[in-house]
Design an enzyme around this catalytic site. Sequence first.
Site, PDB file in Angstrom:
ATOM      1  N   GLY A   1     -37.559  91.382  91.097  1.00 46.84           N
ATOM      2  CA  GLY A   1     -36.570  91.954  90.298  1.00 46.84           C
ATOM      3  C   GLY A   1     -37.187  92.995  89.923  1.00 46.84           C
TER       4      GLY A   1
ATOM      5  N   GLN B   1     -36.776 100.198  83.193  1.00 48.09           N
ATOM      6  CA  GLN B   1     -37.779 100.626  84.672  1.00 48.09           C
ATOM      7  C   GLN B   1     -38.241 101.633  85.230  1.00 48.09           C
ATOM      8  OE1 GLN B   1     -37.580  95.848  85.844  1.00 48.09           O
ATOM      9  NE2 GLN B   1     -39.646  96.105  85.121  1.00 48.09           N
TER      10      GLN B   1
ATOM     11  N   CYS C   1     -44.946  91.352  84.926  1.00 43.37           N
ATOM     12  CA  CYS C   1     -43.853  92.403  84.659  1.00 43.37           C
ATOM     13  C   CYS C   1     -44.542  94.115  85.776  1.00 43.37           C
ATOM     14  CB  CYS C   1     -43.560  92.228  83.606  1.00 43.37           C
ATOM     15  SG  CYS C   1     -42.556  94.251  83.827  1.00 43.37           S
ATOM     16  N   LEU C   2     -43.635  94.554  86.502  1.00 41.97           N
ATOM     17  CA  LEU C   2     -44.027  95.495  87.046  1.00 41.97           C
ATOM     18  C   LEU C   2     -44.130  96.755  85.681  1.00 41.97           C
ATOM     19  CD1 LEU C   2     -42.014  95.484  90.050  1.00 41.97           C
ATOM     20  CD2 LEU C   2     -43.335  95.683  90.131  1.00 41.97           C
TER      21      LEU C   2
ATOM     22  N   HIS D   1     -35.703  87.090  83.104  1.00 48.78           N
ATOM     23  CA  HIS D   1     -36.446  88.289  83.267  1.00 48.78           C
ATOM     24  C   HIS D   1     -36.251  89.639  83.018  1.00 48.78           C
ATOM     25  CE1 HIS D   1     -40.651  90.081  83.490  1.00 48.78           C
ATOM     26  NE2 HIS D   1     -40.579  91.006  84.373  1.00 48.78           N
ATOM     27  N   GLU D   2     -34.888  89.448  84.138  1.00 53.13           N
ATOM     28  CA  GLU D   2     -34.517  91.473  84.773  1.00 53.13           C
ATOM     29  C   GLU D   2     -33.017  91.962  83.470  1.00 53.13           C
ATOM     30  OE1 GLU D   2     -35.790  93.286  86.443  1.00 53.13           O
ATOM     31  OE2 GLU D   2     -37.340  91.328  87.028  1.00 53.13           O
TER      32      GLU D   2
ATOM     33  N   HIS E   1     -35.174  92.923  80.353  1.00 48.98           N
ATOM     34  CA  HIS E   1     -35.010  94.360  80.326  1.00 48.98           C
ATOM     35  C   HIS E   1     -34.071  94.495  79.892  1.00 48.98           C
ATOM     36  CE1 HIS E   1     -39.273  94.720  81.956  1.00 48.98           C
ATOM     37  NE2 HIS E   1     -38.835  93.515  82.719  1.00 48.98           N
TER      38      HIS E   1
END
Length: 188
Positions: free
Chosen positions: A46, A51, A99-100, A141-142, A145
């Site tokens: 995702g 991000q 997480c990226l 999670h997304e 953000h």
Amino acid sequence: MAVLPIIITGDPVLHTPARAVTDFDARLAQLVADMYDTMEAAPGVGLAAPQVGVPLRLFVYHWVDDDDRLWRGVAINPELWVTPVPLGEPDDDDESEGCLSVPGERFPLRRSARSILRAVDLDQKPFEIQADGWLARIFQHEYDHLDGILYVDRLDAGWEKTVAKVIRKSGWGTPGNSWLPGVDDLDA
């Protein structure tokens, strides 16, 4: 299509609620295409617009479940409903999350087992997905953000010092840090 730099924790765009998408135009379509490329190059399951430095309420996802069903799409201006988070300590193996925007790190986090995602796609067509397990985790999670919340912000109190040490040691926690999938070797 292009791979975009991924913003690392500490930049205000990651810690501020994103704005609703209002323009469904060619620029939005290009952003979504670039976000898919970036997510796949990272690799990730995702990626939210903040991000990649864009403060808009949208995310892309790509995940294959245990039944080999592909879940791939974009959620624009999403709403998310979740079941209560179970009590107890998260399992270090089954509930670890990464997480990226905190590349290379994983920490245990308990999430809701089920969620309902409602959003629109690029054609402004509404859709709803009832998710459980990892897909529900991805959506939570997304979606976080989009509200300016990173998963490390949700960790149990015992992890605060460890996370702060990792961020400090990595030189993160300030604006302007990013990495480029396929170029930077950050083991996200």
